[in-house]
Scaffold this motif. Sequence first.
Motif, PDB file in Angstrom:
ATOM      1  N   ARG A  49       4.232   4.667   1.491  1.00 12.85           N
ATOM      2  CA  ARG A  49       3.755   4.494   2.867  1.00 12.85           C
ATOM      3  C   ARG A  49       4.084   3.097   3.383  1.00 12.85           C
ATOM      4  O   ARG A  49       4.494   2.924   4.529  1.00 12.85           O
ATOM      5  N   THR A  82       5.213  13.318   0.697  1.00 14.98           N
ATOM      6  CA  THR A  82       5.650  12.950   2.045  1.00 14.98           C
ATOM      7  C   THR A  82       5.096  11.584   2.447  1.00 14.98           C
ATOM      8  O   THR A  82       4.932  11.296   3.627  1.00 14.98           O
ATOM      9  N   ALA A  83       4.835  10.726   1.496  1.00 14.11           N
ATOM     10  CA  ALA A  83       4.187   9.435   1.783  1.00 14.11           C
ATOM     11  C   ALA A  83       5.057   8.540   2.642  1.00 14.11           C
ATOM     12  O   ALA A  83       4.556   7.845   3.535  1.00 14.11           O
ATOM     13  N   THR A 111       4.834   9.747   6.144  1.00 11.89           N
ATOM     14  CA  THR A 111       3.520   9.411   6.677  1.00 11.89           C
ATOM     15  C   THR A 111       3.472   7.952   7.094  1.00 11.89           C
ATOM     16  O   THR A 111       2.939   7.617   8.150  1.00 11.89           O
ATOM     17  N   LEU A 162       0.915  15.833   7.970  1.00 10.83           N
ATOM     18  CA  LEU A 162       0.675  14.704   8.857  1.00 10.83           C
ATOM     19  C   LEU A 162      -0.587  14.890   9.695  1.00 10.83           C
ATOM     20  O   LEU A 162      -1.359  13.950   9.866  1.00 10.83           O
ATOM     21  N   THR A 215      -3.543  14.283   7.435  1.00 15.01           N
ATOM     22  CA  THR A 215      -3.667  12.866   7.104  1.00 15.01           C
ATOM     23  C   THR A 215      -4.243  12.100   8.277  1.00 15.01           C
ATOM     24  O   THR A 215      -5.130  11.270   8.118  1.00 15.01           O
ATOM     25  N   LEU A 216      -3.742  12.366   9.472  1.00 14.96           N
ATOM     26  CA  LEU A 216      -4.241  11.658  10.642  1.00 14.96           C
ATOM     27  C   LEU A 216      -5.682  12.037  10.955  1.00 14.96           C
ATOM     28  O   LEU A 216      -6.458  11.206  11.407  1.00 14.96           O
ATOM     29  N   THR A 246       2.671   6.649  10.843  1.00 13.47           N
ATOM     30  CA  THR A 246       1.507   5.815  11.135  1.00 13.47           C
ATOM     31  C   THR A 246       1.903   4.468  11.703  1.00 13.47           C
ATOM     32  O   THR A 246       1.097   3.833  12.368  1.00 13.47           O
ATOM     33  N   SER A 286      13.839   9.386   5.010  1.00 15.47           N
ATOM     34  CA  SER A 286      12.773  10.093   4.306  1.00 15.47           C
ATOM     35  C   SER A 286      13.323  10.923   3.147  1.00 15.47           C
ATOM     36  O   SER A 286      14.342  11.593   3.267  1.00 15.47           O
ATOM     37  N   THR A 346      -8.069  10.004   8.684  1.00 16.52           N
ATOM     38  CA  THR A 346      -8.147   8.560   8.887  1.00 16.52           C
ATOM     39  C   THR A 346      -9.280   8.154   9.814  1.00 16.52           C
ATOM     40  O   THR A 346      -9.696   7.013   9.797  1.00 16.52           O
ATOM     41  N   THR A 358       2.183   6.728  -3.777  1.00 16.31           N
ATOM     42  CA  THR A 358       1.931   7.125  -2.393  1.00 16.31           C
ATOM     43  C   THR A 358       1.723   5.909  -1.502  1.00 16.31           C
ATOM     44  O   THR A 358       2.320   5.811  -0.432  1.00 16.31           O
TER      45      THR A 358
END
Length: 144
Positions: free
Chosen positions: A107, A134-135, A138, A22, A25-26, A142, A128, A29, A103
């Motif tokens: 999300r 882990t989409a 995520t 996470l 990913t963040l 988000t 989850s 972005t 993915t």
Amino acid sequence: MNQAARRIGKSIAFVLPVVMVLSGTLAVTRVPWATSGSDAQVLTAASHDKSAISSDAASRAATPQGALRQRLLNELQSDGPGVALTHLQQEMARTPSLAKYCTSIARSLGRATVALYGGNTYRAQKWSRPVCDTAFATGVMTAH
């Protein structure tokens, strides 16, 4: 003492990979990948007019992955996140050519689950699963 250390180790082994994914990913972005000297613009759905959003949704639904996404979002609303995630997993096994879209679909399901529960990410996160890595998680994070 040994059991306490083992319990702490198991907790860290469970939480650490999720936190790392996470945070990575963040962090990504906010990187202006395709800008040339100017600041990257962050666009939200509110910045588009309604006709542009509906035409975008219509064009996405015309593709096989768009149709699957729409069907799963409808199932999520009517039958719940568990059913939608199960059907996503089954569809990925049945149609491997859609795996590259898994993915983004997961999300979307994560964000829709948060919306379904009125912004309650704790309740949404309970659904989850390891579908598409882990989409889903995520998407939940988000949306918050």
